[in-house]
Design a protein around this motif. Sequence first.
Motif, mmCIF file in Angstrom:
data_model
loop_
_atom_site.group_PDB
_atom_site.id
_atom_site.type_symbol
_atom_site.label_atom_id
_atom_site.label_comp_id
_atom_site.label_asym_id
_atom_site.label_seq_id
_atom_site.Cartn_x
_atom_site.Cartn_y
_atom_site.Cartn_z
ATOM 1 N N MET A 180 11.616 125.978 56.949
ATOM 2 C CA MET A 180 12.612 126.884 57.340
ATOM 3 C C MET A 180 13.189 128.007 56.455
ATOM 4 S SD MET A 180 11.747 126.675 60.312
ATOM 5 C CE MET A 180 12.753 128.049 61.018
ATOM 6 N N SER A 181 13.001 127.505 55.203
ATOM 7 C CA SER A 181 13.347 128.423 53.953
ATOM 8 C C SER A 181 12.522 129.471 53.612
ATOM 9 C CB SER A 181 13.867 127.546 52.819
ATOM 10 O OG SER A 181 12.518 127.063 51.990
ATOM 11 N N LEU A 182 11.151 129.188 54.265
ATOM 12 C CA LEU A 182 10.060 130.191 53.886
ATOM 13 C C LEU A 182 10.105 131.595 54.546
ATOM 14 C CD1 LEU A 182 6.943 127.883 53.682
ATOM 15 C CD2 LEU A 182 8.429 128.724 51.906
ATOM 16 N N ASP A 183 9.701 132.698 54.219
ATOM 17 C CA ASP A 183 9.739 133.842 55.035
ATOM 18 C C ASP A 183 8.411 133.450 56.041
ATOM 19 O OD1 ASP A 183 7.237 134.726 54.022
ATOM 20 O OD2 ASP A 183 8.317 135.738 52.281
ATOM 21 N N GLU A 184 8.644 134.582 57.154
ATOM 22 C CA GLU A 184 7.670 134.231 58.180
ATOM 23 C C GLU A 184 5.999 134.324 57.795
ATOM 24 O OE1 GLU A 184 6.874 136.308 62.820
ATOM 25 O OE2 GLU A 184 8.597 136.951 61.366
ATOM 26 N N ARG A 185 5.823 135.172 57.099
ATOM 27 C CA ARG A 185 4.376 135.236 56.374
ATOM 28 C C ARG A 185 3.986 133.992 55.885
ATOM 29 N NH1 ARG A 185 2.128 136.560 51.784
ATOM 30 N NH2 ARG A 185 4.117 136.720 50.593
ATOM 31 N N ARG A 186 4.738 133.517 54.749
ATOM 32 C CA ARG A 186 4.401 132.189 54.174
ATOM 33 C C ARG A 186 4.635 130.946 55.097
ATOM 34 N NH1 ARG A 186 7.772 134.725 49.911
ATOM 35 N NH2 ARG A 186 6.248 134.806 48.031
ATOM 36 N N ARG A 187 5.475 130.897 56.387
ATOM 37 C CA ARG A 187 5.419 129.856 57.241
ATOM 38 C C ARG A 187 4.128 130.087 57.979
ATOM 39 N NH1 ARG A 187 10.406 130.872 60.585
ATOM 40 N NH2 ARG A 187 11.275 131.035 58.402
ATOM 41 N N ALA A 188 3.595 131.240 58.431
ATOM 42 C CA ALA A 188 2.411 131.372 59.183
ATOM 43 C C ALA A 188 1.163 130.898 58.283
ATOM 44 C CB ALA A 188 2.253 132.657 59.576
ATOM 45 N N TYR A 189 1.105 131.280 56.922
ATOM 46 C CA TYR A 189 0.164 130.865 56.017
ATOM 47 C C TYR A 189 0.179 129.188 56.057
ATOM 48 C CZ TYR A 189 -2.931 130.901 51.762
ATOM 49 O OH TYR A 189 -3.826 130.570 51.054
ATOM 50 N N LEU A 190 1.211 128.837 55.590
ATOM 51 C CA LEU A 190 1.216 127.192 55.577
ATOM 52 C C LEU A 190 0.775 126.519 56.907
ATOM 53 C CD1 LEU A 190 2.018 124.480 54.234
ATOM 54 C CD2 LEU A 190 4.245 124.963 54.673
ATOM 55 N N ARG A 191 1.073 127.184 58.035
ATOM 56 C CA ARG A 191 0.581 126.715 59.312
ATOM 57 C C ARG A 191 -0.754 126.525 59.400
ATOM 58 N NH1 ARG A 191 -0.477 128.331 64.715
ATOM 59 N NH2 ARG A 191 0.488 126.900 66.330
ATOM 60 N N GLU A 192 -1.455 127.510 58.914
ATOM 61 C CA GLU A 192 -2.916 127.648 59.041
ATOM 62 C C GLU A 192 -3.416 126.746 58.048
ATOM 63 O OE1 GLU A 192 -4.410 129.065 61.634
ATOM 64 O OE2 GLU A 192 -2.412 129.303 62.281
ATOM 65 N N ILE A 193 -2.923 126.568 56.843
ATOM 66 C CA ILE A 193 -3.537 125.461 55.941
ATOM 67 C C ILE A 193 -3.618 124.191 56.548
ATOM 68 C CG2 ILE A 193 -3.057 124.633 53.627
ATOM 69 C CD1 ILE A 193 -1.771 127.047 52.602
ATOM 70 N N LEU A 194 -2.475 123.729 57.108
ATOM 71 C CA LEU A 194 -2.108 122.456 57.787
ATOM 72 C C LEU A 194 -3.143 122.342 58.815
ATOM 73 C CD1 LEU A 194 1.730 121.970 58.132
ATOM 74 C CD2 LEU A 194 0.019 120.013 57.029
ATOM 75 N N ARG A 195 -3.327 123.403 59.676
ATOM 76 C CA ARG A 195 -4.332 123.495 60.715
ATOM 77 C C ARG A 195 -5.964 123.049 60.375
ATOM 78 N NH1 ARG A 195 -4.433 125.301 65.761
ATOM 79 N NH2 ARG A 195 -2.625 126.627 65.580
ATOM 80 N N ALA A 196 -6.114 123.653 59.130
ATOM 81 C CA ALA A 196 -7.281 123.401 58.418
ATOM 82 C C ALA A 196 -7.657 122.063 57.968
ATOM 83 C CB ALA A 196 -7.720 124.358 57.470
ATOM 84 N N ARG A 197 -6.573 121.412 57.440
ATOM 85 C CA ARG A 197 -6.634 120.141 56.652
ATOM 86 C C ARG A 197 -6.274 118.827 57.561
ATOM 87 N NH1 ARG A 197 -6.241 120.777 51.172
ATOM 88 N NH2 ARG A 197 -5.321 118.731 50.931
ATOM 89 N N LEU A 198 -5.785 119.179 58.587
ATOM 90 C CA LEU A 198 -5.580 117.978 59.466
ATOM 91 C C LEU A 198 -6.871 117.321 60.007
ATOM 92 C CD1 LEU A 198 -2.105 119.000 61.021
ATOM 93 C CD2 LEU A 198 -2.496 116.980 59.406
ATOM 94 N N PRO A 199 -6.731 115.863 60.301
ATOM 95 C CA PRO A 199 -8.057 115.281 60.944
ATOM 96 C C PRO A 199 -7.936 115.769 62.462
ATOM 97 C CG PRO A 199 -6.492 113.766 60.556
ATOM 98 C CD PRO A 199 -5.695 115.018 59.867
#
Length: 267
Positions: free
Chosen positions: A226-245
């Motif tokens: 929640m300390s990240l801006d909206e753009r970085r938060r969305a980017y982190l979301r997509e990184i996680l979506r790609a890496r989770l099993p």
Amino acid sequence: MDSEPVLERWEQGSPYERYIGRWSRLVAAEFVDWLGISPGRRWLDVGCGTGALCQEILDRCSPTEVTGVEPSAGFLAAARENLGGRARLYQGGAEAIPLPGQAVDVTVSGLVLNFITDQRAALAEMARVTVEGGTIAAYVWDYAGKMERIRYFWDAAALLDPDAVRLHEGARFPSCRPEALQDLFTEAGLTDPEARAIDIPTPFPDFDDYWEPFLGGQGPAPAYLMSLDERRRAYLREILRARLPVQPDGSIPLSARAWAVRATVLA
């Protein structure tokens, strides 16, 4: 991106329940069964949070009384609601427990010890309020290893922001390992510390069930998010979506490990 210090927030019971509380209840049940305390004992839960461990003690251990101590007013309010008057609850910290000496037979702490600034002072307080021959026990997440929900998050965050590595609980909390926990209890003057792993499944039916609790801001990883801006938060979301099993049906079969330790109080 240079990471600024992230304030850990432990204020609201409902977001915490969705983020980690639902899993801590499974650990709490196995933990109290492992302790094997006989009925009719007085229990104290230090850092009782929303009352998950207190609830398992009440349901499984036939205590004469259960007391909880918690510094967060928000968590304490949730514990009062969840426990319905079955436990005595006080606002206070682990380094200054608001009870007289030898007031309880068993003192426990769930998922709290690593967040206490002065762990030796906290264990000394736990020993002070526990009778001679009584039990002191605690459990913490295996942040550096098999607490997969949080490990996946920080591994992904490090790809976005290399400085996030220093915020990972696995790096910050060296006591979240069995040998370190036993050493900590020994240095506190407790007798015969014994540690064991508690493994539980933590399945998520879909990605949103994994992701959305981080948006509640309760705990180090959600506070960082929640300390990240909206753009970085969305980017982190997509990184996680790609890496989770993620399985073909969309489910995510993760697991979690906690390390538990118990010892005896001697005069």
